[in-house]
Design an enzyme around this catalytic site. Structure first.
Site, short mmCIF file in Angstrom:
data_model
loop_
_atom_site.label_atom_id
_atom_site.label_comp_id
_atom_site.label_asym_id
_atom_site.label_seq_id
_atom_site.Cartn_x
_atom_site.Cartn_y
_atom_site.Cartn_z
N PHE A 158 0.81 -1.22 0.00
CA PHE A 158 0.00 0.00 0.00
C PHE A 158 0.84 1.27 0.00
O PHE A 158 0.37 2.33 -0.38
CB PHE A 158 -0.95 0.00 1.21
N GLU A 185 -4.98 -3.64 -2.07
CA GLU A 185 -6.42 -3.37 -2.06
C GLU A 185 -6.76 -2.09 -1.28
O GLU A 185 -7.87 -1.61 -1.31
CB GLU A 185 -7.19 -4.57 -1.48
N SER A 235 5.21 -6.96 3.53
CA SER A 235 5.75 -7.27 4.85
C SER A 235 6.52 -8.58 4.82
O SER A 235 6.31 -9.42 3.95
CB SER A 235 4.60 -7.35 5.85
N CYS A 290 9.38 1.85 3.51
CA CYS A 290 10.22 0.70 3.88
C CYS A 290 11.65 1.16 4.16
O CYS A 290 12.42 0.44 4.77
CB CYS A 290 10.23 -0.32 2.77
N GLU A 390 8.46 -4.25 13.36
CA GLU A 390 8.39 -3.14 12.40
C GLU A 390 7.11 -2.38 12.72
O GLU A 390 6.01 -2.92 12.56
CB GLU A 390 8.34 -3.68 10.97
P1 NAD Z 1 1.41 -6.60 3.08
O1 NAD Z 1 2.43 -7.65 3.16
O2 NAD Z 1 0.28 -6.61 4.05
O3 NAD Z 1 0.72 -6.61 1.62
C1 NAD Z 1 1.48 -6.59 0.43
C2 NAD Z 1 0.67 -7.26 -0.69
O4 NAD Z 1 0.44 -8.63 -0.35
C3 NAD Z 1 -0.70 -6.63 -0.92
O5 NAD Z 1 -0.94 -6.61 -2.31
C4 NAD Z 1 -1.64 -7.59 -0.20
O6 NAD Z 1 -2.92 -7.65 -0.79
C5 NAD Z 1 -0.94 -8.93 -0.32
N1 NAD Z 1 -1.17 -9.81 0.83
C6 NAD Z 1 -1.32 -9.43 2.13
N2 NAD Z 1 -1.45 -10.52 2.92
C7 NAD Z 1 -1.38 -11.61 2.10
C8 NAD Z 1 -1.44 -13.01 2.31
N3 NAD Z 1 -1.60 -13.52 3.52
N4 NAD Z 1 -1.32 -13.82 1.24
C9 NAD Z 1 -1.13 -13.32 0.01
N5 NAD Z 1 -1.08 -11.99 -0.25
C10 NAD Z 1 -1.19 -11.14 0.78
O7 NAD Z 1 2.18 -5.20 3.11
P2 NAD Z 1 1.55 -3.75 3.17
O8 NAD Z 1 0.98 -3.54 4.53
O9 NAD Z 1 0.71 -3.49 1.98
O10 NAD Z 1 2.87 -2.87 2.99
C11 NAD Z 1 3.71 -2.51 4.04
C12 NAD Z 1 4.87 -3.48 4.18
O11 NAD Z 1 5.61 -3.54 2.98
C13 NAD Z 1 5.88 -3.06 5.25
O12 NAD Z 1 6.29 -4.21 5.93
C14 NAD Z 1 7.02 -2.48 4.43
O13 NAD Z 1 8.30 -2.53 5.07
C15 NAD Z 1 7.01 -3.36 3.24
N6 NAD Z 1 7.64 -2.72 2.10
C16 NAD Z 1 8.88 -3.19 1.75
C17 NAD Z 1 9.53 -2.60 0.69
C18 NAD Z 1 10.89 -3.09 0.29
O14 NAD Z 1 11.34 -2.64 -0.73
N7 NAD Z 1 11.54 -3.95 1.01
C19 NAD Z 1 8.94 -1.55 -0.03
C20 NAD Z 1 7.68 -1.13 0.35
C21 NAD Z 1 7.04 -1.73 1.43
#
Ligand code: NAD
Length: 505
Positions: A158, A185, A235, A290, A390
């Protein structure tokens, strides 16, 4: 996100498949919130497995034509995509602010950093050049070519709804692959505007597709036999799950996870400069980056003056709706996330940390949007939950240490290894630090060292699962596979039967 019943009057966010918007038949959907007001602003449809199949099939149908499209033509289309996205950047940024909550200036910065990846991909004719070795044997030459993989998928978080998709699709499609994006989403609309702009730029229908949704859509992408590679950013627990599931299904995977980025401040650092950096990188985008700095590690007697300087700057941060000019920090993404972030303030205090600034006391945190004013924790130590987890919000922690060695031990014990920064005037200390530290992206007096598009982005340890980093040269490698051709053109005068193992002579 829970599946909910939604009023029919809200704007509907749907899929983009085969070059057009496609309504979902799935009964499942979610709410897109306006984080600045706390109100619902749209419904996002959640794709069923069948709808994911439809998108993959459109991408598969488009693949042969796209990969056969001349490189110069693909480069021209990437160039036009860059121009169209650039000229529509204000519109994209407005969508980002409306759904994510970040300030407009920050959203414009996000689009600009994403565009760098399209600019890089415009050089695809050069990037795909292989090697050629003439006369490896008499009359024999060897050369290597790089070919696209087929249909590839991107699953994005997101916090960067435009930039992270661009990290992925720019190189993927420039290399001749076709792409299925599953955006977050929570802020899904920018992906549809980008899809439309790519189409206007000449990207053929089916080359870029968007399926909205949640885990159902992701699970189907991970197991689909026609998906050859998966790029994921999100994440750490989900990154690990994606990596394990998709590799089990035989796919190439790069899964970037979460972070806990430290900023090491040595006693000789310029206090003002370090405080400026800590505040900018800790509270920018409400700490939902991130590469945000979440822990300041203060060595020796630098801690007290540094904390004073940080607090002085925090008091001046203007928090409010991202669309209102002059605000520097917006709300968090959802009420649930804001409450989770705020809960760390009590938890930290109960574990022995000092709650130096409690953002909950600020009037802005009492508004109907998902606001939490900048907060500061002092005397934080490893094994406190506020250190280990985090937090992903505007909460900056300060860990006090006696020496560089103690700081390094703490940093090494942390499971994440995304980004890090060192603040000092001592070149020798920097050189030692870059040699020692087990983190993928290092800043020297630079707090958010996100590599330019012509390098590659990736953390170490629990911040990345897979071998290759994202975008830049490693992105080109990820989205292509090498083929080595050994060739001899017939010269009947030298031809003979030879049952020996081929050798150079
Ligand atoms: P998230 O892991 O909740 O979601 C990321 C994506 O995965 C979304 O499209 C979501 O719909 C999908 N998703 C979520 N749970 C899932 C599951 N159980 N099974 C399959 N798909 C699933 O992350 P978020 O809250 O959208 O974003 C924030 C996180 O992203 C933070 O931890 C941040 O550090 C990380 N992030 C990392 C980087 C990097 O480059 N390392 C960059 C941006 C964000």
């Amino acid at each position: 996100m829970p599946v909910v019943d939604v009023p029919v009057t809200l704007r509907n966010v749907t899929h983009w498949i085969g070059g057009k918007l496609v309504e979902s038949n799935s009964a499942r959907s979610g709410i897109v919130w306006n984080p600045a007001t706390g109100e619902e602003q749209a419904i996002v449809q959640f794709a069923s497995s069948e709808e994911v199949d439809q998108a993959v099939s459109a991408a598969k149908d488009a693949f042969e034509g796209w990969r056969a499209t001349p490189l110069s033509r693909r480069a021209e289309i990437m160039f036009r995509s860059r121009e169209l996205i650039h000229s529509n950047r204000a519109k994209i940024a407005e969508l980002l602010t409306a759904e994510h909550g970040k300030t407009l200036t920050d959203a414009m910065g996000e689009v600009a950093r994403g565009l760098e990846n399209i600019e890089f991909a415009c050089g695809v004719p050069h990037l795909l050049k292989g090697g050629f070795s003439e006369q490896v044997s008499r009359g024999v030459d060897v050369y290597q070519i790089r070919q696209p993989l087929g249909v590839v998928a991107g699953i994005t978080p997101f916090n960067f709804p435009a930039m992270v998709p661009m990290w992925m699709f720019a190189n993927a499609i420039a290399c001749g692959n076709t792409f299925v994006l599953k955006p977050s989403e929570k802020d899904p609309s920018a992906s549809l505007l980008i899809a439309e702009l790519l189409q206007r730029a000449g990207v053929p229908d089916g080359v870029f597709n968007v399926v909205q949704g949640d885990r159902v859509a992701v699970d189907r992408l991970l197991e689909h036999p026609d998906i050859k590679a998966v790029s994921f950013v999100g994440s750490t627990p989900v990154a690990k799950l994606i990596y394990e599931t998709a590799t089990r299904h035989g796919k190439r995977v790069q899964a970037l996870g979460g972070a806990k980025n430290h900023m090491l401040v040595l006693p000789d650092a310029d206090i003002g400069m370090a405080a400026d950096a800590a505040v900018s990188a800790g509270y920018g985008s409400a700490g939902e980056r991130c590469m945000a700095v979440s822990v300041v590690v203060a060595v020796g007697n630098v801690a007290d003056p540094l904390i004073d300087a940080i607090q002085e700057r925090m008091a001046r941060i203007r928090v409010g709706p991202g669309l209102e000019e002059g605000n520097e920090m917006g709300p968090l993404i959802t009420r649930e996330h804001r409450d989770r972030v705020a809960s760390y303030l009590d938890c930290a205090a109960s574990e022995g940390a000092t709650l130096a600034v409690d953002g909950r006391r600020d009037q802005v945190s009492k508004r109907s949007g998902f606001f939490l004013a900048p907060s500061l924790l002092d005397n934080v130590k490893p094994r406190m939950r506020c250190y280990d987890d985090e937090i992903f919000g505007p909460v900056l922690s300060v860990v006090r240490v006696e020496s560089y060695e103690e700081a390094l031990r703490i940093i090494h014990d942390n499971p994440y290894g995304n980004g890090i920064a060192i603040f000092t005037r001592d070149g020798g200390a920097v050189r030692q630090f870059q040699f020692d530290v087990e983190v993928g992206m290092v800043g020297v007096n630079v707090p958010i060292p996100v590599p330019m598009a012509y390098y590659s982005f990736g953390g170490w340890k629990a911040s990345l699962f897979g071998d290759l980093h994202m975008y830049g040269p490693e992105g080109i490698q990820f989205y292509t596979r090498a083929k080595v051709v050994t060739s001899r053109w017939p010269d009947p005068s030298t031809s003979k039967v030879d049952l020996g193992f081929p050798q150079a002579h």
